[in-house]
Scaffold this motif. Structure first.
Motif, PDB file in Angstrom:
ATOM      1  N   THR A  20       9.079  -3.089  -2.390  1.00  0.00           N
ATOM      2  CA  THR A  20       9.651  -2.017  -1.589  1.00  0.00           C
ATOM      3  C   THR A  20       8.736  -0.801  -1.599  1.00  0.00           C
ATOM      4  O   THR A  20       8.495  -0.202  -0.556  1.00  0.00           O
ATOM      5  N   SER A  21       8.205  -0.425  -2.762  1.00  0.00           N
ATOM      6  CA  SER A  21       7.300   0.719  -2.852  1.00  0.00           C
ATOM      7  C   SER A  21       6.072   0.494  -1.998  1.00  0.00           C
ATOM      8  O   SER A  21       5.594   1.407  -1.332  1.00  0.00           O
ATOM      9  N   GLY A  22       5.552  -0.732  -1.994  1.00  0.00           N
ATOM     10  CA  GLY A  22       4.383  -1.057  -1.180  1.00  0.00           C
ATOM     11  C   GLY A  22       4.656  -0.867   0.296  1.00  0.00           C
ATOM     12  O   GLY A  22       3.840  -0.309   1.034  1.00  0.00           O
ATOM     13  N   GLU A  23       5.827  -1.327   0.750  1.00  0.00           N
ATOM     14  CA  GLU A  23       6.207  -1.152   2.156  1.00  0.00           C
ATOM     15  C   GLU A  23       6.336   0.324   2.497  1.00  0.00           C
ATOM     16  O   GLU A  23       5.901   0.768   3.561  1.00  0.00           O
ATOM     17  N   LEU A  24       6.943   1.080   1.592  1.00  0.00           N
ATOM     18  CA  LEU A  24       7.149   2.509   1.814  1.00  0.00           C
ATOM     19  C   LEU A  24       5.809   3.236   1.893  1.00  0.00           C
ATOM     20  O   LEU A  24       5.589   4.048   2.794  1.00  0.00           O
ATOM     21  N   VAL A  25       4.904   2.926   0.971  1.00  0.00           N
ATOM     22  CA  VAL A  25       3.582   3.560   0.964  1.00  0.00           C
ATOM     23  C   VAL A  25       2.846   3.247   2.263  1.00  0.00           C
ATOM     24  O   VAL A  25       2.276   4.142   2.903  1.00  0.00           O
ATOM     25  N   GLU A  26       2.870   1.985   2.689  1.00  0.00           N
ATOM     26  CA  GLU A  26       2.204   1.591   3.939  1.00  0.00           C
ATOM     27  C   GLU A  26       2.784   2.351   5.133  1.00  0.00           C
ATOM     28  O   GLU A  26       2.037   2.820   5.998  1.00  0.00           O
ATOM     29  N   ALA A  27       4.099   2.462   5.178  1.00  0.00           N
ATOM     30  CA  ALA A  27       4.741   3.161   6.295  1.00  0.00           C
ATOM     31  C   ALA A  27       4.335   4.628   6.325  1.00  0.00           C
ATOM     32  O   ALA A  27       4.006   5.169   7.389  1.00  0.00           O
ATOM     33  N   LEU A  28       4.335   5.272   5.172  1.00  0.00           N
ATOM     34  CA  LEU A  28       3.986   6.690   5.120  1.00  0.00           C
ATOM     35  C   LEU A  28       2.504   6.919   5.413  1.00  0.00           C
ATOM     36  O   LEU A  28       2.137   7.903   6.063  1.00  0.00           O
ATOM     37  N   GLU A  29       1.658   6.005   4.958  1.00  0.00           N
ATOM     38  CA  GLU A  29       0.231   6.119   5.268  1.00  0.00           C
ATOM     39  C   GLU A  29      -0.010   5.972   6.767  1.00  0.00           C
ATOM     40  O   GLU A  29      -0.855   6.657   7.338  1.00  0.00           O
ATOM     41  N   SER A  30       0.743   5.083   7.403  1.00  0.00           N
ATOM     42  CA  SER A  30       0.579   4.887   8.848  1.00  0.00           C
ATOM     43  C   SER A  30       1.010   6.134   9.624  1.00  0.00           C
ATOM     44  O   SER A  30       0.596   6.335  10.757  1.00  0.00           O
ATOM     45  N   LEU A  31       1.848   6.959   8.989  1.00  0.00           N
ATOM     46  CA  LEU A  31       2.269   8.217   9.616  1.00  0.00           C
ATOM     47  C   LEU A  31       1.293   9.358   9.316  1.00  0.00           C
ATOM     48  O   LEU A  31       1.514  10.495   9.722  1.00  0.00           O
ATOM     49  N   GLY A  32       0.225   9.050   8.552  1.00  0.00           N
ATOM     50  CA  GLY A  32      -0.813  10.037   8.309  1.00  0.00           C
ATOM     51  C   GLY A  32      -0.759  10.735   6.958  1.00  0.00           C
ATOM     52  O   GLY A  32      -1.555  11.628   6.698  1.00  0.00           O
ATOM     53  N   TYR A  33       0.172  10.348   6.090  1.00  0.00           N
ATOM     54  CA  TYR A  33       0.257  10.983   4.777  1.00  0.00           C
ATOM     55  C   TYR A  33      -0.762  10.388   3.815  1.00  0.00           C
ATOM     56  O   TYR A  33      -1.125   9.211   3.923  1.00  0.00           O
ATOM     57  N   LYS A  34      -1.227  11.188   2.881  1.00  0.00           N
ATOM     58  CA  LYS A  34      -2.235  10.766   1.898  1.00  0.00           C
ATOM     59  C   LYS A  34      -1.549  10.175   0.663  1.00  0.00           C
ATOM     60  O   LYS A  34      -0.464  10.614   0.275  1.00  0.00           O
ATOM     61  N   LYS A  35      -2.244   9.199   0.036  1.00  0.00           N
ATOM     62  CA  LYS A  35      -1.678   8.503  -1.123  1.00  0.00           C
ATOM     63  C   LYS A  35      -1.254   9.439  -2.255  1.00  0.00           C
ATOM     64  O   LYS A  35      -0.182   9.269  -2.820  1.00  0.00           O
ATOM     65  N   PRO A  36      -2.074  10.441  -2.631  1.00  0.00           N
ATOM     66  CA  PRO A  36      -1.642  11.334  -3.725  1.00  0.00           C
ATOM     67  C   PRO A  36      -0.324  12.046  -3.423  1.00  0.00           C
ATOM     68  O   PRO A  36       0.520  12.205  -4.297  1.00  0.00           O
ATOM     69  N   ASP A  37      -0.143  12.450  -2.153  1.00  0.00           N
ATOM     70  CA  ASP A  37       1.102  13.114  -1.756  1.00  0.00           C
ATOM     71  C   ASP A  37       2.274  12.142  -1.797  1.00  0.00           C
ATOM     72  O   ASP A  37       3.383  12.502  -2.191  1.00  0.00           O
ATOM     73  N   ILE A  38       2.014  10.906  -1.378  1.00  0.00           N
ATOM     74  CA  ILE A  38       3.060   9.883  -1.375  1.00  0.00           C
ATOM     75  C   ILE A  38       3.504   9.577  -2.801  1.00  0.00           C
ATOM     76  O   ILE A  38       4.702   9.491  -3.093  1.00  0.00           O
ATOM     77  N   LYS A  39       2.529   9.452  -3.702  1.00  0.00           N
ATOM     78  CA  LYS A  39       2.853   9.105  -5.095  1.00  0.00           C
ATOM     79  C   LYS A  39       3.705  10.177  -5.778  1.00  0.00           C
ATOM     80  O   LYS A  39       4.465   9.876  -6.676  1.00  0.00           O
ATOM     81  N   LYS A  40       3.589  11.414  -5.328  1.00  0.00           N
ATOM     82  CA  LYS A  40       4.389  12.494  -5.902  1.00  0.00           C
ATOM     83  C   LYS A  40       5.872  12.333  -5.588  1.00  0.00           C
ATOM     84  O   LYS A  40       6.717  12.695  -6.398  1.00  0.00           O
TER      85      LYS A  40
END
Length: 183
Positions: A138-158
């Motif tokens: 689930t976390s992997g899907e969420l990270v992929e979705a947010l990255e596709s919207l232009g968010y950076k990994k460090p911000d997502i991990k927070k």
């Protein structure tokens, strides 16, 4: 060392497959080589096991299998050559269920897993696996979705620790976006 490989299966052996990637053949130990088809392309997740005398690649079709495999080989007395065959006859959910229910009989049906090792697996992993593989997926899907919207990994991990993993992926994305906008 390696995370995954994409290539064509050129050979199927009793406990491994050979994957051709750009003219190089990689021998990868897998739980069920006959679940692969020759001349077909696959993405195989990898674990590299290195000892003084050899380096071996172990392959998995899903992240859940790889995650459980890594946890299993962390158990004292359980190496990759014992852990991998568990996936040939047992499913990820079946193995996790057996560990959580302390089902020694189920675990001892696997090759080279005796009573003592089965009890060690239960002691080390009981209660630590039920949601881990689901959360990773689930976390992997969420990270992929947010990255596709232009968010950076460090911000997502927070924001990931503040997301309710039991919600649908759509609700998790909405929740993450709210948290991201607040900063």
């Amino acid at each position: 060392m390696y995370s995954y490989i994409i290539g064509t299966i050129t050979q199927i052996n009793t406990n491994s497959v050979v994957i051709d990637n750009n003219g190089m053949g990689y021998n990868i130990f897998v739980a069920n080589p006959y679940s692969f088809q020759e001349e077909e392309e696959y993405k195989v997740l990898l674990y590299t096991h290195q000892t003084e005398t050899e380096t071996s690649l172990y392959g998995f079709k899903t992240l859940e299998e790889k995650d459980l495999f890594l946890r299993l080989i962390g158990v004292k007395g359980l190496g990759p050559k014992v852990a991998l065959p568990m996936f040939a006859t047992g499913s990820v959910s079946g193995i996790i269920d057996a560990i959580d229910r302390e089902n020694v009989i189920y675990l001892t049906k696997f090759p080279k897993v005796g009573d003592k090792l089965a009890r060690q697996i239960i002691l080390d992993l009981k209660g630590k696996l039920a949601n881990s593989t689901k959360d990773v997926q689930t976390s992997g899907e969420l990270v992929e979705a947010l990255e596709s919207l232009g968010y950076k990994k460090p911000d997502i991990k927070k924001v990931l620790p503040n997301i309710n993993q039991s919600e649908s992926i759509e609700n998790q994305i909405k929740e993450a976006l709210k948290l991201m906008l607040r900063g």
